[in-house]
Design an enzyme around this catalytic site. Structure first.
Site, short mmCIF file in Angstrom:
data_model
loop_
_atom_site.label_atom_id
_atom_site.label_comp_id
_atom_site.label_asym_id
_atom_site.label_seq_id
_atom_site.Cartn_x
_atom_site.Cartn_y
_atom_site.Cartn_z
N LYS A 13 3.94 7.84 0.84
CA LYS A 13 3.96 7.89 -0.63
C LYS A 13 3.63 9.28 -1.17
O LYS A 13 4.30 9.77 -2.06
CB LYS A 13 2.94 6.92 -1.23
CG LYS A 13 3.28 5.46 -1.12
CD LYS A 13 2.35 4.62 -1.99
CE LYS A 13 0.88 4.71 -1.60
NZ LYS A 13 0.55 4.24 -0.26
N ARG A 88 -2.79 -1.10 -7.99
CA ARG A 88 -2.89 -1.73 -6.68
C ARG A 88 -3.40 -3.17 -6.77
O ARG A 88 -3.48 -3.84 -5.76
CB ARG A 88 -3.88 -0.95 -5.81
CG ARG A 88 -3.25 0.13 -4.95
CD ARG A 88 -4.38 0.94 -4.35
NE ARG A 88 -4.11 1.40 -3.02
CZ ARG A 88 -4.03 2.68 -2.66
NH1 ARG A 88 -4.17 3.63 -3.56
NH2 ARG A 88 -3.83 3.01 -1.42
N ARG A 127 -1.99 10.92 11.51
CA ARG A 127 -2.56 11.63 10.37
C ARG A 127 -4.06 11.83 10.57
O ARG A 127 -4.62 12.85 10.19
CB ARG A 127 -2.29 10.85 9.07
CG ARG A 127 -2.70 11.60 7.83
CD ARG A 127 -2.20 10.92 6.59
NE ARG A 127 -3.01 9.78 6.23
CZ ARG A 127 -2.75 8.95 5.23
NH1 ARG A 127 -1.68 9.12 4.50
NH2 ARG A 127 -3.54 7.94 4.95
N ARG A 133 -8.95 12.72 7.83
CA ARG A 133 -9.46 11.94 6.70
C ARG A 133 -10.47 10.92 7.21
O ARG A 133 -10.24 10.26 8.22
CB ARG A 133 -8.29 11.19 6.02
CG ARG A 133 -7.78 11.89 4.80
CD ARG A 133 -6.56 11.21 4.24
NE ARG A 133 -6.82 9.84 3.79
CZ ARG A 133 -6.02 9.21 2.93
NH1 ARG A 133 -4.97 9.82 2.44
NH2 ARG A 133 -6.27 7.97 2.58
N ARG A 144 -7.31 -1.34 5.72
CA ARG A 144 -6.52 -0.90 4.56
C ARG A 144 -5.18 -1.62 4.50
O ARG A 144 -4.68 -1.93 3.42
CB ARG A 144 -6.35 0.62 4.59
CG ARG A 144 -7.67 1.32 4.22
CD ARG A 144 -7.65 2.79 4.52
NE ARG A 144 -6.65 3.50 3.77
CZ ARG A 144 -5.92 4.50 4.24
NH1 ARG A 144 -6.10 4.93 5.47
NH2 ARG A 144 -5.05 5.09 3.48
P1 AMP Z 1 -4.69 6.53 -0.93
O1 AMP Z 1 -4.81 7.99 -0.70
O2 AMP Z 1 -3.74 6.19 -2.03
O3 AMP Z 1 -4.37 5.78 0.33
O4 AMP Z 1 -6.14 6.02 -1.42
C1 AMP Z 1 -7.28 6.19 -0.61
C2 AMP Z 1 -8.36 5.23 -1.04
O5 AMP Z 1 -8.72 5.46 -2.40
C3 AMP Z 1 -7.99 3.75 -0.99
O6 AMP Z 1 -8.12 3.19 0.30
C4 AMP Z 1 -9.00 3.16 -1.98
O7 AMP Z 1 -10.31 3.08 -1.42
C5 AMP Z 1 -9.04 4.24 -3.05
N1 AMP Z 1 -8.00 3.98 -4.08
C6 AMP Z 1 -6.90 4.73 -4.35
N2 AMP Z 1 -6.18 4.20 -5.34
C7 AMP Z 1 -6.83 3.06 -5.72
C8 AMP Z 1 -6.58 2.06 -6.69
N3 AMP Z 1 -5.49 2.09 -7.48
N4 AMP Z 1 -7.48 1.04 -6.79
C9 AMP Z 1 -8.58 1.00 -6.03
N5 AMP Z 1 -8.86 1.89 -5.07
C10 AMP Z 1 -8.00 2.93 -4.91
#
Ligand code: AMP
Length: 191
Positions: A13, A88, A127, A133, A144
């Site tokens: 993404k 989400r 990754r 990360r 996740r």
């Molecule tokens: P991402 O980089 O989009 O995979 O986001 C990393 C982490 O940030 C996720 O696993 C959540 O802990 C938090 N996070 C990101 N976007 C959201 C969202 N819309 N709602 C809740 N937690 C989020």
């Protein structure tokens, strides 16, 4: 142009979001990136978000919604935006509807990237090696994916029913996926 890019963790993404946003001249707004920036700056928001992120859980809706509301209120997001990683949850969908309605606009399309589950885990573990990360360990990666299936996958049907959904094959070369996204959005008219 107001777009959402969805897909399971590891679907690519982030990479696609920046290509697509550049193409349409709108900012890519990634909630994950905003959380990570806050974590590294040690802000109050970052401290709160980190414990959820490290466990592979979602940050609570109230925290996330407020953060997005403030971000799309900024000047660069007035002509439109591409949301990467938001909404989400169903509660976030409702909240976003309210935010967009308030500005007198509508959501134009929701792109969902589809990727083979085996490939996803491989991508995430790779990754973990390259980016380091803290939420890319194997247990957290698995958690996740579960959280995505339970809380985020149901959103696909919501947007399908609204006629906004564009499913795009997220497998293969980055540039090919970008081209598929553009093709899927070719008939989208800005509201
Ligand atoms: P991402 O980089 O989009 O995979 O986001 C990393 C982490 O940030 C996720 O696993 C959540 O802990 C938090 N996070 C990101 N976007 C959201 C969202 N819309 N709602 C809740 N937690 C989020």
């Amino acid at each position: 142009m107001r777009l959402i890019l969805m897909g399971p963790p590891g679907a690519g993404k982030g990479t696609q979001a920046s290509h697509v946003a550049d193409h349409f001249g709108i900012p890519a707004i990634s909630t994950g990136d905003i959380f990570r920036a806050n974590v590294s700056e040690g802000t109050q928001l970052g401290v709160k978000a980190k414990e959820y992120m490290d466990a592979g859980e979602y940050v609570p809706d109230e925290v996330t919604n407020l953060m997005v509301r403030n971000r799309i209120d900024e000047d660069d997001a007035k002509p439109g935006f591409l949301l990467d990683g938001y909404p989400r949850t169903l509660a976030q969908v409702e909240e976003l509807d309210g935010m967009i309605k308030f500005t007198g606009h509508e959501l134009d399309a929701v792109v969902v990237l589809t990727v083979d589950p085996e490939e996803l885990v491989q991508r995430l573990l790779q990754r973990a090696e390259t980016d380091g990360r803290s939420d890319d360990t194997e247990d957290v990666v698995r958690r996740r994916q579960e959280v995505y299936s339970e809380q985020t996958e149901p959103l696909i049907e919501v947007y399908r029913e609204r006629g906004l959904l564009r499913e795009v094959d997220g497998m293969g070369e980055v540039d090919d996926v970008t081209e598929r996204i553009f093709a899927a959005l070719a008939d989208v008219r800005e509201s």
